[in-house]
Scaffold this motif. Structure first.
Motif, PDB file in Angstrom:
ATOM      1  N   PRO A   1      22.717 -10.026   4.427  1.00 25.04           N
ATOM      2  CA  PRO A   1      21.943 -10.020   5.818  1.00 25.04           C
ATOM      3  C   PRO A   1      22.287  -8.878   6.689  1.00 25.04           C
ATOM      4  O   PRO A   1      21.380  -8.505   7.527  1.00 25.04           O
ATOM      5  N   VAL A   2      23.284  -8.218   6.561  1.00 28.46           N
ATOM      6  CA  VAL A   2      23.814  -7.051   7.304  1.00 28.46           C
ATOM      7  C   VAL A   2      22.719  -5.880   7.046  1.00 28.46           C
ATOM      8  O   VAL A   2      22.533  -5.108   8.375  1.00 28.46           O
ATOM      9  N   TYR A   3      21.862  -5.881   6.186  1.00 33.48           N
ATOM     10  CA  TYR A   3      20.902  -4.748   5.690  1.00 33.48           C
ATOM     11  C   TYR A   3      19.526  -5.219   6.423  1.00 33.48           C
ATOM     12  O   TYR A   3      18.631  -4.510   5.810  1.00 33.48           O
ATOM     13  N   LYS A   4      19.422  -6.236   6.697  1.00 36.04           N
ATOM     14  CA  LYS A   4      18.077  -6.881   7.194  1.00 36.04           C
ATOM     15  C   LYS A   4      17.223  -5.838   8.030  1.00 36.04           C
ATOM     16  O   LYS A   4      17.667  -5.131   8.964  1.00 36.04           O
ATOM     17  N   GLY A   5      16.244  -5.406   7.519  1.00 35.96           N
ATOM     18  CA  GLY A   5      15.427  -4.305   8.288  1.00 35.96           C
ATOM     19  C   GLY A   5      15.626  -2.789   7.883  1.00 35.96           C
ATOM     20  O   GLY A   5      15.119  -1.933   8.673  1.00 35.96           O
ATOM     21  N   HIS A   6      16.597  -2.757   7.113  1.00 36.33           N
ATOM     22  CA  HIS A   6      17.119  -1.237   7.109  1.00 36.33           C
ATOM     23  C   HIS A   6      17.136  -0.772   5.666  1.00 36.33           C
ATOM     24  O   HIS A   6      17.471   0.295   5.411  1.00 36.33           O
ATOM     25  N   VAL A   7      16.106  -1.357   4.863  1.00 39.46           N
ATOM     26  CA  VAL A   7      15.868  -1.175   3.414  1.00 39.46           C
ATOM     27  C   VAL A   7      14.342  -0.649   3.313  1.00 39.46           C
ATOM     28  O   VAL A   7      13.568  -1.315   3.886  1.00 39.46           O
ATOM     29  N   VAL A   8      14.298   0.259   2.755  1.00 40.08           N
ATOM     30  CA  VAL A   8      12.795   0.805   2.388  1.00 40.08           C
ATOM     31  C   VAL A   8      12.646   1.163   0.793  1.00 40.08           C
ATOM     32  O   VAL A   8      13.585   1.906   0.184  1.00 40.08           O
ATOM     33  N   MET A   9      11.531   0.488   0.321  1.00 40.00           N
ATOM     34  CA  MET A   9      11.445   0.809  -1.141  1.00 40.00           C
ATOM     35  C   MET A   9      10.123   0.958  -1.487  1.00 40.00           C
ATOM     36  O   MET A   9       9.233   0.913  -0.837  1.00 40.00           O
ATOM     37  N   PRO A  10       9.807   1.677  -2.888  1.00 43.85           N
ATOM     38  CA  PRO A  10       8.340   1.974  -3.142  1.00 43.85           C
ATOM     39  C   PRO A  10       7.735   0.802  -3.625  1.00 43.85           C
ATOM     40  O   PRO A  10       8.260  -0.172  -4.307  1.00 43.85           O
ATOM     41  N   ASN A  11       6.236   0.509  -3.196  1.00 46.81           N
ATOM     42  CA  ASN A  11       5.446  -0.157  -3.807  1.00 46.81           C
ATOM     43  C   ASN A  11       5.091  -0.215  -5.411  1.00 46.81           C
ATOM     44  O   ASN A  11       4.801   1.007  -5.710  1.00 46.81           O
ATOM     45  N   PRO A  12       5.399  -0.850  -6.298  1.00 44.44           N
ATOM     46  CA  PRO A  12       5.460  -0.348  -7.746  1.00 44.44           C
ATOM     47  C   PRO A  12       3.836  -0.391  -8.221  1.00 44.44           C
ATOM     48  O   PRO A  12       3.631   0.142  -9.381  1.00 44.44           O
ATOM     49  N   ALA A  13       3.047  -0.959  -7.403  1.00 42.91           N
ATOM     50  CA  ALA A  13       1.691  -0.854  -7.768  1.00 42.91           C
ATOM     51  C   ALA A  13       1.159   0.518  -7.779  1.00 42.91           C
ATOM     52  O   ALA A  13       0.174   1.302  -8.232  1.00 42.91           O
ATOM     53  N   SER A  14       1.601   1.572  -6.620  1.00 44.66           N
ATOM     54  CA  SER A  14       1.129   2.869  -6.542  1.00 44.66           C
ATOM     55  C   SER A  14       2.367   3.797  -6.815  1.00 44.66           C
ATOM     56  O   SER A  14       2.177   4.915  -7.225  1.00 44.66           O
ATOM     57  N   SER A  15       3.751   3.376  -7.058  1.00 43.44           N
ATOM     58  CA  SER A  15       4.599   4.367  -7.517  1.00 43.44           C
ATOM     59  C   SER A  15       5.245   4.209  -8.593  1.00 43.44           C
ATOM     60  O   SER A  15       5.721   3.044  -8.910  1.00 43.44           O
ATOM     61  N   GLY A  16       5.469   5.106  -9.449  1.00 45.49           N
ATOM     62  CA  GLY A  16       6.241   4.657 -10.585  1.00 45.49           C
ATOM     63  C   GLY A  16       7.597   4.700 -10.617  1.00 45.49           C
ATOM     64  O   GLY A  16       8.360   3.782 -11.135  1.00 45.49           O
TER      65      GLY A  16
END
Length: 339
Positions: free
Chosen positions: A155-170
């Motif tokens: 929970p401490v990382y809520k709103g602090h993580v960004v990752m790529p969308n697998p449909a557009s990003s390898g």
């Protein structure tokens, strides 16, 4: 007057013949290689093949793969170069590629190429998942450094993580595929459900989460080691972390598009792409390349990341790609950045 006109016509004809003799073959190459690397590859190849000019069409892995599939009935590209092996496997099943064994193929690691002989696609180098962690922003928010994938669901990382969308990003797809391979479908999707609670945004580029972390726009960017190492080398306050459970990866690979009218030029690019020179260039930014004995350590790659690379089943990933992306989009696409 008449002799002068003859001389003029003769000169024009000779100039035309000379121009024709020196006209370059333009090779249309679809790629997902990072934009900041393409100029050096183009310059090196064209220096060795001055009669050929590369014209890149560059986008993220998912976008290029979708474009190739949409053009299946009338392919436009001459060569697909630096695209994920999982994408090339799927395209190869559609009969997309002209089998070809480049000169020097035997010098490459056999596992990094199509099993058919001659191969339809050939791997160049591996890109490997990693986390980009902004230490300065984390200190301001009193956030601990993560060491595992599991940590990202805290929970401490809520709103602090960004990752790529697998449909557009390898990169996004190799993450999702690796989680499903490591933990099985039930646990893999359960993990992504928990991770989704902490995600601020899914980007359409595999590099963007790391760039955002480097710029202080997020604390944690789920990205890949090349981009993390590059941002850290430029001075960004980030640590590049290989999660303890293991990391997904894929192979940048190439194949000659069947039916190209520029087959000889395409073969020249294939020959060059398996050469020692090319592999040494691949190693300038990536720690794992197809030619054994070439790779040297890359500055700021996470320590021990190569040992954490999972046993990746490319065939499984390619076969289930569409189903995985459909399920992912149904569950999580609401947090994707606008296209």
């Amino acid at each position: 007057m008449f002799p002068s006109r003859i001389k003029l016509i003769t000169a024009l004809l000779l100039a035309g013949f000379a121009a024709g003799a020196h006209a370059k073959t333009e090779l249309l190459v679809y790629t997902a290689v990072e934009a900041d690397e393409l100029a050096k590859f183009k310059a090196a190849f064209e220096a060795d093949n001055p009669d050929i000019e590369i014209k890149w069409v560059r986008d993220s892995t998912g976008i290029i793969t979708a474009k190739l599939l949409a053009e299946k009935a009338a392919p436009q590209a001459d060569v697909v170069w630096g695209l994920a092996a999982t994408s090339l496997l799927a395209l190869a099943k559609e009969g997309y590629f002209q089998p070809y064994a480049p000169k020097g193929l035997d010098a490459l690691t056999p596992a990094y190429r199509d099993s058919e002989n001659p191969p339809r696609w050939i791997g160049q180098r591996a890109w490997i998942a990693s986390l980009c962690f902004n230490t300065a922003e984390a200190a301001k928010l009193n956030l601990p450094k993560p060491s595992s994938w599991a940590d990202l669901t805290k929970p401490v990382y809520k709103g602090h993580v960004v990752m790529p969308n697998p449909a557009s990003s390898g990169t996004g797809f190799l993450d999702v595929s690796s989680w499903l391979q490591m933990w099985g479908e039930a646990k893999g999707w359960a993990y992504m459900d928990a991770l989704h609670e902490n995600i601020a945004q899914y980007t359409h580029s595999g590099s963007k989460p790391c760039k955002m972390a480097a710029a202080g726009e997020t604390v944690i960017g789920v990205s890949f080691a090349y981009r993390g190492a590059k941002e850290k080398t430029k001075g960004a306050p980030i640590e590049v972390i290989a999660p303890s459970e293991g990391v997904g990866w894929d192979l940048e690979s190439f194949g000659i598009v069947k039916g190209t009218s520029k087959l000889e030029a395409a073969k020249a690019l294939a020959d060059w792409s398996v050469s020692r020179k090319a592999n040494e260039m691949y190693n300038e930014e990536y720690a794992v390349v197809a030619m054994p004995g070439i790779a040297k350590p890359v500055p700021n790659f996470p320590a021990g990341i190569i040992d954490k690379m999972i046993k990746n089943d490319f065939a499984w990933a390619a076969e289930h790609r569409e189903a995985i992306l459909g399920e992912w989009s149904k569950r999580y696409d609401g947090k994707s950045e606008a296209k």
